[in-house]
Design an enzyme around this catalytic site. Sequence first.
Site, PDB file in Angstrom:
ATOM      1  N   LYS A 190      -2.534  -8.232  -9.925  1.00  0.00           N
ATOM      2  CA  LYS A 190      -3.611  -8.809  -9.116  1.00  0.00           C
ATOM      3  C   LYS A 190      -4.851  -7.913  -9.148  1.00  0.00           C
ATOM      4  CE  LYS A 190      -4.412  -8.264  -4.766  1.00  0.00           C
ATOM      5  NZ  LYS A 190      -4.479  -8.176  -3.311  1.00  0.00           N
ATOM      6  N   LYS A 216      -9.541  -3.853  -5.556  1.00  0.00           N
ATOM      7  CA  LYS A 216     -10.385  -2.658  -5.516  1.00  0.00           C
ATOM      8  C   LYS A 216      -9.514  -1.413  -5.477  1.00  0.00           C
ATOM      9  CE  LYS A 216     -12.780  -5.246  -2.437  1.00  0.00           C
ATOM     10  NZ  LYS A 216     -13.478  -5.632  -1.222  1.00  0.00           N
ATOM     11  N   LYS A 256       0.850  -1.201   0.000  1.00  0.00           N
ATOM     12  CA  LYS A 256       0.000   0.000   0.000  1.00  0.00           C
ATOM     13  C   LYS A 256       0.884   1.249   0.000  1.00  0.00           C
ATOM     14  CE  LYS A 256      -4.484  -1.545   1.058  1.00  0.00           C
ATOM     15  NZ  LYS A 256      -4.639  -2.711   1.944  1.00  0.00           N
TER      16      LYS A 256
HETATM   17  P1  TYM Z   1     -10.354  -8.271   0.786  1.00  0.00           P
HETATM   18  O1  TYM Z   1     -11.609  -7.543   1.069  1.00  0.00           O
HETATM   19  O2  TYM Z   1      -9.238  -7.524   0.135  1.00  0.00           O
HETATM   20  O3  TYM Z   1     -10.641  -9.528  -0.111  1.00  0.00           O
HETATM   21  C1  TYM Z   1     -11.649 -10.464   0.255  1.00  0.00           C
HETATM   22  C2  TYM Z   1     -11.246 -11.851  -0.181  1.00  0.00           C
HETATM   23  O4  TYM Z   1     -11.028 -11.879  -1.590  1.00  0.00           O
HETATM   24  C3  TYM Z   1      -9.741 -12.401  -1.858  1.00  0.00           C
HETATM   25  N1  TYM Z   1      -9.178 -11.711  -3.024  1.00  0.00           N
HETATM   26  C4  TYM Z   1      -8.677 -12.340  -4.085  1.00  0.00           C
HETATM   27  N2  TYM Z   1      -8.555 -13.647  -4.371  1.00  0.00           N
HETATM   28  C5  TYM Z   1      -7.999 -13.977  -5.565  1.00  0.00           C
HETATM   29  N3  TYM Z   1      -7.593 -13.053  -6.463  1.00  0.00           N
HETATM   30  C6  TYM Z   1      -7.695 -11.726  -6.220  1.00  0.00           C
HETATM   31  N4  TYM Z   1      -7.306 -10.847  -7.135  1.00  0.00           N
HETATM   32  C7  TYM Z   1      -8.258 -11.322  -4.987  1.00  0.00           C
HETATM   33  N5  TYM Z   1      -8.513 -10.117  -4.407  1.00  0.00           N
HETATM   34  C8  TYM Z   1      -9.073 -10.378  -3.207  1.00  0.00           C
HETATM   35  C9  TYM Z   1      -8.914 -12.106  -0.620  1.00  0.00           C
HETATM   36  O5  TYM Z   1      -7.808 -12.972  -0.524  1.00  0.00           O
HETATM   37  C10 TYM Z   1      -9.947 -12.316   0.468  1.00  0.00           C
HETATM   38  O6  TYM Z   1     -10.056 -13.691   0.781  1.00  0.00           O
HETATM   39  N6  TYM Z   1      -8.085  -8.453   5.172  1.00  0.00           N
HETATM   40  C11 TYM Z   1      -9.128  -9.074   4.385  1.00  0.00           C
HETATM   41  C12 TYM Z   1     -10.471  -9.065   5.064  1.00  0.00           C
HETATM   42  C13 TYM Z   1     -10.458  -9.716   6.391  1.00  0.00           C
HETATM   43  C14 TYM Z   1     -10.372 -11.127   6.644  1.00  0.00           C
HETATM   44  C15 TYM Z   1     -10.397 -11.250   8.067  1.00  0.00           C
HETATM   45  C16 TYM Z   1     -10.263 -12.245   5.831  1.00  0.00           C
HETATM   46  C17 TYM Z   1     -10.535  -9.096   7.576  1.00  0.00           C
HETATM   47  N7  TYM Z   1     -10.521 -10.002   8.592  1.00  0.00           N
HETATM   48  C18 TYM Z   1     -10.334 -12.524   8.652  1.00  0.00           C
HETATM   49  C19 TYM Z   1     -10.207 -13.498   6.424  1.00  0.00           C
HETATM   50  C20 TYM Z   1     -10.222 -13.625   7.840  1.00  0.00           C
HETATM   51  C21 TYM Z   1      -9.226  -8.302   3.095  1.00  0.00           C
HETATM   52  O7  TYM Z   1      -8.912  -7.123   3.017  1.00  0.00           O
HETATM   53  O8  TYM Z   1      -9.811  -8.972   2.108  1.00  0.00           O
END
Ligand code: TYM
Length: 329
Positions: free
Chosen positions: A195, A198, A114
């Site tokens: 990748k 958002k 980031k």
């Molecule tokens: P976030 O909101 O960025 O993404 C949510 C989920 O989507 C997956 N993901 C992807 N998988 C494959 N290819 C991609 N390009 C891609 N972009 C996103 C992420 O791996 C995720 O599984 N920190 C986490 C949210 C969170 C969380 C947690 C997850 C908070 N507490 C506890 C699991 C357990 C996040 O920002 O995900």
Amino acid sequence: MAGKTFLSGIQPTGRPHLGNYFGAIRQHIALQEEQGERFYFIADYHALTSSRDPAKLRENVRDVALTYLALGLDPERSALFRQSDVPEVTELTWMLLSVTGMGLLERAHSYKDKLAHGITPSAGLFVYPALMAADILAYDSTHVPVGKDQVQHLEMAQDMGGSFNAAYGQVFVRPEAMIPKSETLAKVPGLDGEKMSKSYGNDVWIFESGKPLKNAVGKIKTDSRPPEEPKDPASVLLFQFLELFLDASELEQWKERTRAGGAGAPGYGHMKLRLVEAIELHFADARKRREEYVKDPARVDAILARGAEIARARARATRDRALAACGLR
Ligand code: TYM
């Protein structure tokens, strides 16, 4: 601890995209067929590290809930809830931060990434992995289905839980990450080949349709090689997208024609048209279900409230155990 407990979360920082679907949500829904408990939540506390617009945040939270329900989340088998409905996780975050070295947080790839993208970090963004560890540990989660980008966060949750247990005795269960086996699913590419994310503006909303979908697919990066030039499909980004939506035999035909080149080889425009069609079809039923839930906000609210009740009971028990162990009770 008997049985499996699946847990995962999604940040409401924009509309959920194809990466979220293939890397995470699809697994979350499929796991409803397994024995065990499921906790899926909308990580709205996490989203505060980047949001400054309350109305937009509310809208995004609702959007994640609609997405899960449209894609088949069954409230009888999965607790769906808002992270902020379980304030115990913030108490656990503090207890975990108190046993976590600065060095561990400083090594976080996602934080460093980031910074590299020019984001000015808040202290919240820096300690983000501790809140995530609290989310995971609060529910005695054994399995955490996520995309590859979350692997290090999972390891950090293991470390933090381990440090607390080492200091105060067995309080937290050790969670394991569950990552899709295919590289394309574990790390879905964005329109530019990086990748999909958002925060990088290279994403495609899961329910995009019609002209906006055509426009989005139109932006998938291609090169200037003519259709008749034989190509290695691995060198064509579009194939990674087609792989997500086409069945194996059709995919192989497209690849074969691309490898062979000549008059029968498809151009990129042709492949994009097929991709648009396949995406439309893949999400057609879910789009309809989404519309039904959009029209019934009270039903969505009731599902979230029930999910929060189930989640909170579990988190409270873990919080109490942690407080007692470290001498605060
Ligand atoms: P976030 O909101 O960025 O993404 C949510 C989920 O989507 C997956 N993901 C992807 N998988 C494959 N290819 C991609 N390009 C891609 N972009 C996103 C992420 O791996 C995720 O599984 N920190 C986490 C949210 C969170 C969380 C947690 C997850 C908070 N507490 C506890 C699991 C357990 C996040 O920002 O995900």
